[in-house]
Design a protein around this motif. Structure first.
Motif, PDB file in Angstrom:
ATOM      1  N   UNK A  80       0.779  -1.355  -0.036  1.00  8.85           N
ATOM      2  CA  UNK A  80      -0.135  -0.090   0.004  1.00  8.85           C
ATOM      3  C   UNK A  80       0.933   1.282  -0.092  1.00  8.85           C
ATOM      4  N   UNK A  81       2.248   1.227   0.546  1.00 11.52           N
ATOM      5  CA  UNK A  81       2.860   2.250   0.736  1.00 11.52           C
ATOM      6  C   UNK A  81       3.260   2.667  -0.804  1.00 11.52           C
ATOM      7  N   UNK A 111      -0.849   4.180  -2.586  1.00 12.29           N
ATOM      8  CA  UNK A 111      -1.884   4.924  -2.273  1.00 12.29           C
ATOM      9  C   UNK A 111      -1.790   6.298  -2.443  1.00 12.29           C
ATOM     10  N   UNK A 147      -6.226   4.911 -13.024  1.00 11.05           N
ATOM     11  CA  UNK A 147      -7.410   4.719 -12.159  1.00 11.05           C
ATOM     12  C   UNK A 147      -7.317   3.696 -11.375  1.00 11.05           C
ATOM     13  N   UNK A 148      -6.762   3.701 -10.132  1.00 11.74           N
ATOM     14  CA  UNK A 148      -6.403   2.470  -9.226  1.00 11.74           C
ATOM     15  C   UNK A 148      -6.807   2.773  -7.863  1.00 11.74           C
ATOM     16  N   UNK A 149      -6.929   1.939  -7.004  1.00  6.68           N
ATOM     17  CA  UNK A 149      -7.013   2.147  -5.592  1.00  6.68           C
ATOM     18  C   UNK A 149      -6.738   0.941  -5.003  1.00  6.68           C
ATOM     19  N   UNK A 150      -5.893   1.128  -3.701  1.00  3.87           N
ATOM     20  CA  UNK A 150      -5.765  -0.094  -2.757  1.00  3.87           C
ATOM     21  C   UNK A 150      -7.276  -0.439  -2.554  1.00  3.87           C
ATOM     22  N   UNK A 151      -7.281  -1.788  -2.029  1.00  6.97           N
ATOM     23  CA  UNK A 151      -8.658  -2.417  -1.419  1.00  6.97           C
ATOM     24  C   UNK A 151      -8.582  -3.086  -0.189  1.00  6.97           C
ATOM     25  N   UNK A 152      -7.264  -3.931  -0.070  1.00 11.08           N
ATOM     26  CA  UNK A 152      -7.037  -4.447   1.358  1.00 11.08           C
ATOM     27  C   UNK A 152      -5.645  -4.521   1.323  1.00 11.08           C
ATOM     28  N   UNK A 153      -5.175  -4.489   2.784  1.00 11.69           N
ATOM     29  CA  UNK A 153      -3.705  -4.550   2.959  1.00 11.69           C
ATOM     30  C   UNK A 153      -2.871  -5.938   2.847  1.00 11.69           C
ATOM     31  N   UNK A 160      -9.264   0.363 -13.093  1.00 10.37           N
ATOM     32  CA  UNK A 160     -10.047   0.241 -14.086  1.00 10.37           C
ATOM     33  C   UNK A 160      -9.425   0.302 -15.532  1.00 10.37           C
ATOM     34  N   UNK A 213      -8.441 -11.391  -9.024  1.00  7.12           N
ATOM     35  CA  UNK A 213      -9.106 -11.904  -7.915  1.00  7.12           C
ATOM     36  C   UNK A 213     -10.668 -11.851  -8.089  1.00  7.12           C
ATOM     37  N   UNK A 214     -11.187 -10.898  -8.471  1.00  9.20           N
ATOM     38  CA  UNK A 214     -12.567 -10.798  -8.854  1.00  9.20           C
ATOM     39  C   UNK A 214     -12.995  -9.954  -9.811  1.00  9.20           C
ATOM     40  N   UNK A 254     -13.976  -2.684 -13.741  1.00  9.50           N
ATOM     41  CA  UNK A 254     -13.220  -2.796 -12.503  1.00  9.50           C
ATOM     42  C   UNK A 254     -12.752  -4.125 -12.248  1.00  9.50           C
ATOM     43  N   UNK A 257     -10.435  -6.516  -9.351  1.00 12.26           N
ATOM     44  CA  UNK A 257      -9.945  -6.506  -8.274  1.00 12.26           C
ATOM     45  C   UNK A 257      -8.816  -7.643  -8.420  1.00 12.26           C
TER      46      UNK A 257
END
Lengths: 178, 178
Positions: A11-12, A15, A37-43, A51, A125-126, A135, A137
């Motif tokens: 994540x470092x 994010x 267009x991206x984001x962290x979702x879990x650690x 996206x 993953x999804x 989108x 995952x």
């Protein structure tokens, strides 16, 4: 030189919102495209949401192979990284055209981009929201980072031709917190 | 002074990955929290994906009211913005404690944060992945920006106490492109 990097610190790298380069391998050809267009979702395990335009070669390659590598470029290669967004991997070998070097990954068939200071090997993953929102995952299964780069000069999109370069790291919090 | 901002330009505010402040109004109380896990999902109408911890007051408020405001702070208020992440809105009126000013929005009940240079009024668009990933898809229905701020000094999380401040805008592409 990139080395193994702990998955719970991925994540470092992401994010702060840098432009990333998503590489794929499909039908015997490597490809790569820049995106923001991206984001962290879990650690941990690290999950990312990305996206990816449904008209792109990368979209089709990711759906078919269920693998990719998320690479993080810095300003030195910004013009080449961004140029990869102007042509389609269906027609052009972008690694060859833009002087980028594919490096064999350890857990996926998609290549690392040698010129990027960090590369994250990912498995799909999804794909539940891939149809409606493009989108994906992704789960990071192996991370490589050149940890000699202390203040990576990532570049961040402000729209159209405009970007900014990341400044030096500053401490804005007294205590350690996410 | 914030003014109406075109919805199809909202991506220019967010895709660089700034820390944002999500404000809500629920059970007669305003609340606000900082976060960094967000991405653009579509241009127009602008859709955002936001990952909000399920233990937070904001998670519950957003699920219950289906509305929020995404505010973008700059370095001048960074300490106060980040301090909002250390206490729960279930217990503390963070606007009062941290000297922030709630301003009435036009289309939602959640307040704009006056001290932020941009504020995006949002309605919950899709909560399909809120259960599994804490991922909310929001639609921006009204955008307010202080356009006198030409190089917003947004701050971006590098993990733990570390952040960087956005540098000046530079043109890294010859032609206009997304």
């Amino acid at each position: 030189m990139k080395k193994n990097f702990p998955l719970d610190k991925v994540y470092t790298l992401l994010e702060s919102g840098p432009v990333i380069m998503v590489s794929t391998a499909w039908k015997g050809r490597d490809n790569v495209m820049p995106m923001s267009w991206h984001t962290m979702i879990d650690f941990d395990p690290p999950l990312l949401g990305c996206v990816i335009g449904e008209q792109s070669h990368t979209f089709r390659a990711l759906k078919a192979t269920k693998e990719c590598v998320v690479n993080i470029p810095t300003r030195e290669i910004a013009p080449r990284a961004l140029a990869c967004g102007d042509v389609s991997g269906a027609k052009v070998d972008k690694f060859a055209r833009f002087g980028l070097t594919p490096v064999k990954a350890s857990k996926v068939k998609a290549p690392l981009v040698k010129e990027c200071y960090a590369s994250l090997e990912c498995r799909l993953h999804d794909a539940r929201l891939a149809g409606k929102y493009n989108l994906f995952i992704l789960k990071v299964v192996k991370a490589w980072v050149d940890t000699s780069v202390k203040n990576p000069a990532t570049f961040h999109h402000r729209g159209g031709p405009d970007f900014f370069i990341a400044g030096k790291t500053v401490k804005l919090r007294a205590k350690k917190a996410v």
